[in-house]
Design a protein around this motif. Structure first.
Motif, mmCIF file in Angstrom:
data_model
loop_
_atom_site.group_PDB
_atom_site.id
_atom_site.type_symbol
_atom_site.label_atom_id
_atom_site.label_comp_id
_atom_site.label_asym_id
_atom_site.label_seq_id
_atom_site.Cartn_x
_atom_site.Cartn_y
_atom_site.Cartn_z
ATOM 1 N N ASP A 52 0.600 -1.229 -0.201
ATOM 2 C CA ASP A 52 0.147 0.106 0.154
ATOM 3 C C ASP A 52 1.022 1.310 -0.035
ATOM 4 O O ASP A 52 1.974 1.258 0.371
ATOM 5 C CB ASP A 52 -0.821 0.007 1.245
ATOM 6 N N ILE A 53 0.210 2.390 -0.364
ATOM 7 C CA ILE A 53 0.910 3.677 -0.357
ATOM 8 C C ILE A 53 0.062 4.648 0.608
ATOM 9 O O ILE A 53 -1.058 4.894 0.429
ATOM 10 C CB ILE A 53 1.006 4.322 -1.764
ATOM 11 N N SER A 54 0.906 5.224 1.810
ATOM 12 C CA SER A 54 0.239 6.099 2.470
ATOM 13 C C SER A 54 0.844 7.549 2.274
ATOM 14 O O SER A 54 2.093 7.692 2.119
ATOM 15 C CB SER A 54 0.466 5.912 3.914
ATOM 16 N N GLY A 55 0.234 8.557 2.052
ATOM 17 C CA GLY A 55 0.535 9.883 1.751
ATOM 18 C C GLY A 55 1.296 10.582 2.958
ATOM 19 O O GLY A 55 2.249 11.260 2.546
ATOM 20 N N ILE A 56 0.676 10.332 4.013
ATOM 21 C CA ILE A 56 1.410 10.704 5.102
ATOM 22 C C ILE A 56 1.866 9.733 6.270
ATOM 23 O O ILE A 56 1.074 8.906 6.648
ATOM 24 C CB ILE A 56 0.500 11.903 5.990
ATOM 25 N N ALA B 238 -3.416 8.897 5.080
ATOM 26 C CA ALA B 238 -2.454 8.656 5.934
ATOM 27 C C ALA B 238 -2.133 7.183 6.618
ATOM 28 O O ALA B 238 -3.354 6.727 6.534
ATOM 29 C CB ALA B 238 -2.652 9.617 7.139
ATOM 30 N N HIS B 239 -1.345 6.629 6.954
ATOM 31 C CA HIS B 239 -1.343 5.510 7.529
ATOM 32 C C HIS B 239 -2.187 5.202 8.804
ATOM 33 O O HIS B 239 -2.960 6.205 9.423
ATOM 34 C CB HIS B 239 -0.034 4.732 7.972
ATOM 35 N N THR B 240 -2.748 4.107 9.011
ATOM 36 C CA THR B 240 -3.745 3.850 9.879
ATOM 37 C C THR B 240 -3.451 4.138 11.361
ATOM 38 O O THR B 240 -4.352 3.960 12.214
ATOM 39 C CB THR B 240 -4.139 2.373 9.826
ATOM 40 N N ALA B 241 -2.239 4.533 11.810
ATOM 41 C CA ALA B 241 -1.994 4.593 13.125
ATOM 42 C C ALA B 241 -2.621 6.222 13.562
ATOM 43 O O ALA B 241 -2.625 6.460 14.612
ATOM 44 C CB ALA B 241 -0.300 4.416 13.302
ATOM 45 N N PHE B 242 -2.758 6.827 12.514
ATOM 46 C CA PHE B 242 -3.311 8.322 12.837
ATOM 47 C C PHE B 242 -4.702 8.074 13.203
ATOM 48 O O PHE B 242 -5.348 7.142 12.779
ATOM 49 C CB PHE B 242 -3.162 9.366 11.465
ATOM 50 N N GLN C 149 8.263 3.951 20.187
ATOM 51 C CA GLN C 149 7.642 2.671 19.232
ATOM 52 C C GLN C 149 7.235 3.540 17.900
ATOM 53 O O GLN C 149 6.282 4.354 18.370
ATOM 54 C CB GLN C 149 6.903 1.959 19.811
ATOM 55 N N PHE C 150 7.834 3.482 16.970
ATOM 56 C CA PHE C 150 7.306 4.189 15.742
ATOM 57 C C PHE C 150 6.700 3.303 14.698
ATOM 58 O O PHE C 150 7.008 1.940 14.328
ATOM 59 C CB PHE C 150 8.673 4.780 15.041
ATOM 60 N N PRO C 151 5.700 3.673 13.973
ATOM 61 C CA PRO C 151 4.909 3.010 13.111
ATOM 62 C C PRO C 151 5.835 3.096 11.998
ATOM 63 O O PRO C 151 6.830 3.787 11.564
ATOM 64 C CB PRO C 151 3.659 3.996 12.675
ATOM 65 N N GLY C 152 5.817 1.950 11.027
ATOM 66 C CA GLY C 152 6.694 1.714 9.744
ATOM 67 C C GLY C 152 8.165 1.227 10.182
ATOM 68 O O GLY C 152 8.761 0.757 9.044
ATOM 69 N N THR C 153 8.406 0.813 11.280
ATOM 70 C CA THR C 153 9.816 0.252 11.389
ATOM 71 C C THR C 153 9.625 -1.220 10.841
ATOM 72 O O THR C 153 10.830 -1.644 10.506
ATOM 73 C CB THR C 153 10.233 0.331 12.820
ATOM 74 N N GLY C 154 8.741 -2.016 10.913
ATOM 75 C CA GLY C 154 8.862 -3.357 10.275
ATOM 76 C C GLY C 154 8.674 -3.094 8.512
ATOM 77 O O GLY C 154 9.781 -3.974 8.332
ATOM 78 N N ASP C 155 8.292 -2.259 8.353
ATOM 79 C CA ASP C 155 8.588 -2.292 6.534
ATOM 80 C C ASP C 155 10.040 -1.958 6.437
ATOM 81 O O ASP C 155 10.603 -2.409 5.519
ATOM 82 C CB ASP C 155 7.795 -1.070 5.946
ATOM 83 N N LEU C 156 10.619 -0.881 7.436
ATOM 84 C CA LEU C 156 12.003 -0.451 7.253
ATOM 85 C C LEU C 156 12.785 -1.697 7.191
ATOM 86 O O LEU C 156 13.790 -2.062 6.543
ATOM 87 C CB LEU C 156 12.202 0.663 8.229
ATOM 88 N N PHE C 157 12.684 -2.442 8.310
ATOM 89 C CA PHE C 157 13.318 -3.794 8.732
ATOM 90 C C PHE C 157 13.258 -4.648 7.493
ATOM 91 O O PHE C 157 14.421 -5.335 6.976
ATOM 92 C CB PHE C 157 12.765 -4.473 10.088
ATOM 93 N N THR D 298 10.880 14.723 16.049
ATOM 94 C CA THR D 298 9.725 15.285 15.311
ATOM 95 C C THR D 298 8.518 14.147 15.795
ATOM 96 O O THR D 298 8.831 13.076 16.498
ATOM 97 C CB THR D 298 10.047 14.640 13.913
ATOM 98 N N PRO D 299 7.192 14.365 15.340
ATOM 99 C CA PRO D 299 6.235 13.559 16.040
ATOM 100 C C PRO D 299 6.383 12.066 15.564
ATOM 101 O O PRO D 299 6.464 11.552 14.419
ATOM 102 C CB PRO D 299 4.733 14.030 15.239
ATOM 103 N N ILE D 300 6.177 10.940 16.393
ATOM 104 C CA ILE D 300 6.047 9.749 16.548
ATOM 105 C C ILE D 300 5.259 9.358 15.139
ATOM 106 O O ILE D 300 5.876 8.179 14.445
ATOM 107 C CB ILE D 300 5.896 8.990 17.519
ATOM 108 N N LEU D 301 4.030 9.798 15.130
ATOM 109 C CA LEU D 301 2.998 9.290 14.167
ATOM 110 C C LEU D 301 3.622 9.439 12.520
ATOM 111 O O LEU D 301 3.514 8.810 11.713
ATOM 112 C CB LEU D 301 1.937 9.827 14.285
ATOM 113 N N GLU D 302 4.571 10.197 12.332
ATOM 114 C CA GLU D 302 5.078 10.530 11.270
ATOM 115 C C GLU D 302 6.194 9.257 10.755
ATOM 116 O O GLU D 302 6.724 9.481 9.603
ATOM 117 C CB GLU D 302 5.616 11.790 11.013
ATOM 118 N N GLY D 303 6.516 8.556 11.661
ATOM 119 C CA GLY D 303 7.611 7.601 11.415
ATOM 120 C C GLY D 303 9.075 8.188 11.509
ATOM 121 O O GLY D 303 9.225 9.252 11.793
ATOM 122 N N VAL D 304 9.843 7.135 11.315
ATOM 123 C CA VAL D 304 11.110 7.301 11.568
ATOM 124 C C VAL D 304 12.029 8.248 10.166
ATOM 125 O O VAL D 304 11.555 7.699 9.215
ATOM 126 C CB VAL D 304 12.106 6.105 11.737
#
Length: 281
Positions: A12-16, A45-49, A218-226, A263-269
């Motif tokens: 998927d693609i999230s704009g924010i 925006a991703h679903t954690a927002f 804990q940041f969203p998106g770190t699993g995708d990064l890993f 920076t805000p955690i919800l924006e990811g790393v």
């Protein structure tokens, strides 16, 4: 001259919010790959927002078969297929069709069985979708579940999943389907102050752990990064152990850097300034 490994990224693609495709594309590019996006959904925006009536979700199921068909007409081949979050139950069959069209004996298939976190499935994932994800993951060469997804794949309660070293090794072996696929299990912590992954390598039968310092967030998106770093490392011909260690170390570096920026955690790393770390083996 060797060609850049070509990866079909079914995500998927999230704009924010840095996650899924917006993480995968730059990471694999930095690691020398050519990433070809096959979007499953577009989210504003991703679903954690926090939920909002103005948030958008565009299901891309209707475009997937046509895209794959055009790629087949062009004679495109792929060194890897990498799938993650799926937006509808119909997409599982489309990905299986994609395997039939494009998979060869040399194609590396990585399934990140994105279904849930913190002990619960995501609200968009029905029991049928979780069952279908298990069937899709059974066809993978490598899977990268978190602890919640491991419990779902094994049909166990999250609370009953062992957290000690010997228990995790047993879970890894079970997840490997008798050694048929490699497994990298994320979110593993064997002692306070450390977090990382346990792994089972189907080529060697080895189990092991790749740990890094645990940062206080804990940041969203770190699993995708890993998972992206794991795949990029494997496509360089390196071992699963090296891939897991590099993934754990890079995520830790990115989290520490982001916390320092405030920076805000919800924006990811903020991984972008550190991509240079991935450009050399």
């Amino acid at each position: 001259m060797a060609h850049a490994p070509r990866i079909a990224a079914i995500q998927d693609i999230s704009g924010i919010g840095r996650c899924s495709m917006t993480v995968i594309l730059p990471v694999l590019a930095a690691m020398g790959g050519q990433c070809c996006p096959l979007p499953t959904a577009y989210l504003s925006a991703h679903t954690a927002f926090p939920p909002s009536e103005r948030a958008t979700f565009l299901d891309m199921t209707g475009q997937m078969a046509g895209t794959a068909g055009h790629w087949a007409e062009l004679g495109v081949t792929f060194d890897a297929v990498y799938s993650g979050f799926l937006g509808s139950v119909g997409q599982f069959e489309l990905i299986e069709d994609f395997y039939r069209q494009f998979r060869t004996k040399d194609t590396l298939v990585l399934v990140d069985p994105v279904m849930g976190d913190h002990g619960k499935p995501y609200r968009t994932y029905t029991p049928d979708m979780c069952r279908r994800m298990g069937q899709l993951a059974a066809q993978a060469d490598v899977i990268t579940p978190n602890l919640t997804e491991a419990a779902l794949l094994l049909g166990e309660a999250y609370e009953d999943l062992p957290r000690d070293k010997q228990g995790i090794q047993h879970s890894l072996e079970r997840l490997s389907m008798d050694g048929k696929r490699s497994v990298v299990l994320t979110g593993v912590s064997l002692e306070p102050g450390q977090i990382g992954a346990g792994f089972f390598d189907r080529t060697t039968g080895q189990t092991g752990f790749a740990m890094a310092r645990q940062e206080p967030a804990q940041f969203p998106g770190t699993g995708d990064l890993f998972a992206s770093v794991v795949l990029g490392t494997l496509l360089r011909g390196e071992s699963l152990e090296r891939a897991a260690r590099r993934g754990a170390e890079f995520v830790q570096h990115c989290v520490a850097h982001t916390l320092a920026q405030g920076t805000p955690i919800l924006e990811g790393v903020q991984f972008e300034p550190l991509l240079c770390e991935l450009m050399t083996p």
